[in-house]
Design a protein around this motif. Structure first.
Motif, PDB file in Angstrom:
ATOM      1  N   VAL A 136       0.847  -1.200   0.000  1.00  0.00           N
ATOM      2  CA  VAL A 136       0.000   0.000   0.000  1.00  0.00           C
ATOM      3  C   VAL A 136       0.886   1.254   0.000  1.00  0.00           C
ATOM      4  N   ARG A 137       1.956   1.229   0.792  1.00  0.00           N
ATOM      5  CA  ARG A 137       2.890   2.375   0.811  1.00  0.00           C
ATOM      6  C   ARG A 137       3.418   2.650  -0.593  1.00  0.00           C
ATOM      7  N   ARG A 138       3.860   1.588  -1.267  1.00  0.00           N
ATOM      8  CA  ARG A 138       4.456   1.743  -2.616  1.00  0.00           C
ATOM      9  C   ARG A 138       3.449   2.364  -3.580  1.00  0.00           C
ATOM     10  N   GLU A 139       2.203   1.902  -3.535  1.00  0.00           N
ATOM     11  CA  GLU A 139       1.197   2.433  -4.469  1.00  0.00           C
ATOM     12  C   GLU A 139       0.945   3.912  -4.196  1.00  0.00           C
ATOM     13  N   LEU A 140       0.956   4.308  -2.933  1.00  0.00           N
ATOM     14  CA  LEU A 140       0.777   5.733  -2.617  1.00  0.00           C
ATOM     15  C   LEU A 140       1.947   6.536  -3.180  1.00  0.00           C
ATOM     16  N   LEU A 141       3.144   6.013  -3.030  1.00  0.00           N
ATOM     17  CA  LEU A 141       4.329   6.743  -3.508  1.00  0.00           C
ATOM     18  C   LEU A 141       4.374   6.792  -5.028  1.00  0.00           C
TER      19      LEU A 141
END
Ligand code: HPA
Length: 250
Positions: A136-141
């Motif tokens: 989820v962090r990666r998709e936000l970034l």
């Protein structure tokens, strides 16, 4: 499976969300802060929950985090993006800046913080070494990069009890502890998500410098920064949510 957004300060409603259904969900822990809104945002199916209630009347220490997370899971959420207003401590997390923290320190107390506390739920000591879901962090970034929105990758969020803001000495202590930003709602939310098997990450929106670090009054800063920060957060969500949804099953 669905993607869920928990909206915090500045995002009690989600502009751009076409609501198909309002879900009143009962959980073993009581009722959530508001009905879950199921609908479409940026062409993708999402669930939305206003953490502080639709009238923004529930303070951070009184949010029924267990009911909120249980209701999202019951409604079929797999991943959760939690939008949290924060005060910036690190020089690069000034007002209106976005961040996706990588770790947290919990300073809250007296909140119902686990589902593992009754005979019906087997005792589990969930692993919390990495409190946020990297997918989820990666998709936000990625979404921020694609939308050309400046975002800070990492940092530690300190979670305080509220609803009052901190003293300057408390902020100096939080800084010594290694906190880069401060919010009031990431705990026990993140830990409960972990217990319930939800993939959870925070989209932090800095709305002020933490106490003692800015030159303007904190409330004046918040008034100026919150609108701009939330516009940026929505630009990120508009790309991240469809990407997360595409990775999830029917
Ligand atoms: N401290 C704690 N929580 C916050 C702040 C702050 O300065 N700003 C927004 N949420």
């Amino acid at each position: 499976m669905s993607v869920a957004v928990i909206g915090g300060t500045g995002l009690d409603r989600m502009p751009g969300l076409t609501v198909d259904r309002r879900l009143d969900i009962a959980t073993p822990y009581g009722t959530p802060s508001a009905p879950l809104l199921e609908g479409r945002f940026a062409g993708s199916r999402v669930l939305f929950l206003a953490r502080h209630g639709e009238q923004h009347a529930i303070p951070p220490h009184a949010v029924n985090y267990r009911a909120n997370l249980s209701a999202l899971r019951q409604a079929g959420a797999r991943s959760v993006v939690a939008v949290c207003a924060v005060g910036g401590i690190a020089p690069w997390i000034g007002p209106a800046q976005l961040a996706v923290p990588a770790d947290l320190i919990d300073y809250t107390w007296g909140r119902a913080h686990t589902c593992s506390d009754s005979a019906e739920v087997p005792l589990r000591h969930v692993e919390f070494t990495v409190p946020f879901a990297e997918r989820v962090r990666r998709e936000l970034l990625h979404a921020a990069l694609a939308a050309r929105v400046d975002i800070y990758d990492g940092g530690v969020i300190g979670v305080t009890q509220g609803p009052r803001l901190e003293s300057a000495a408390e902020v100096r202590r939080l800084k010594r502890d290694g906190c880069d930003m401060i919010g009031m709602t990431a705990m026990p939310e993140a830990a409960l998500a972990c217990e319930l098997g939800l993939e959870y990450a925070i989209l932090a929106v800095s709305v002020n410098w933490a106490a003692g670090l800015g030159s303007a009054g904190i409330h004046a800063e918040i008034e100026t920064a919150v609108g701009e920060g939330i516009v940026r957060a929505r630009m990120v969500l508009a790309r991240a949510l469809p990407a997360l949804r595409a990775q999830e099953g029917p």
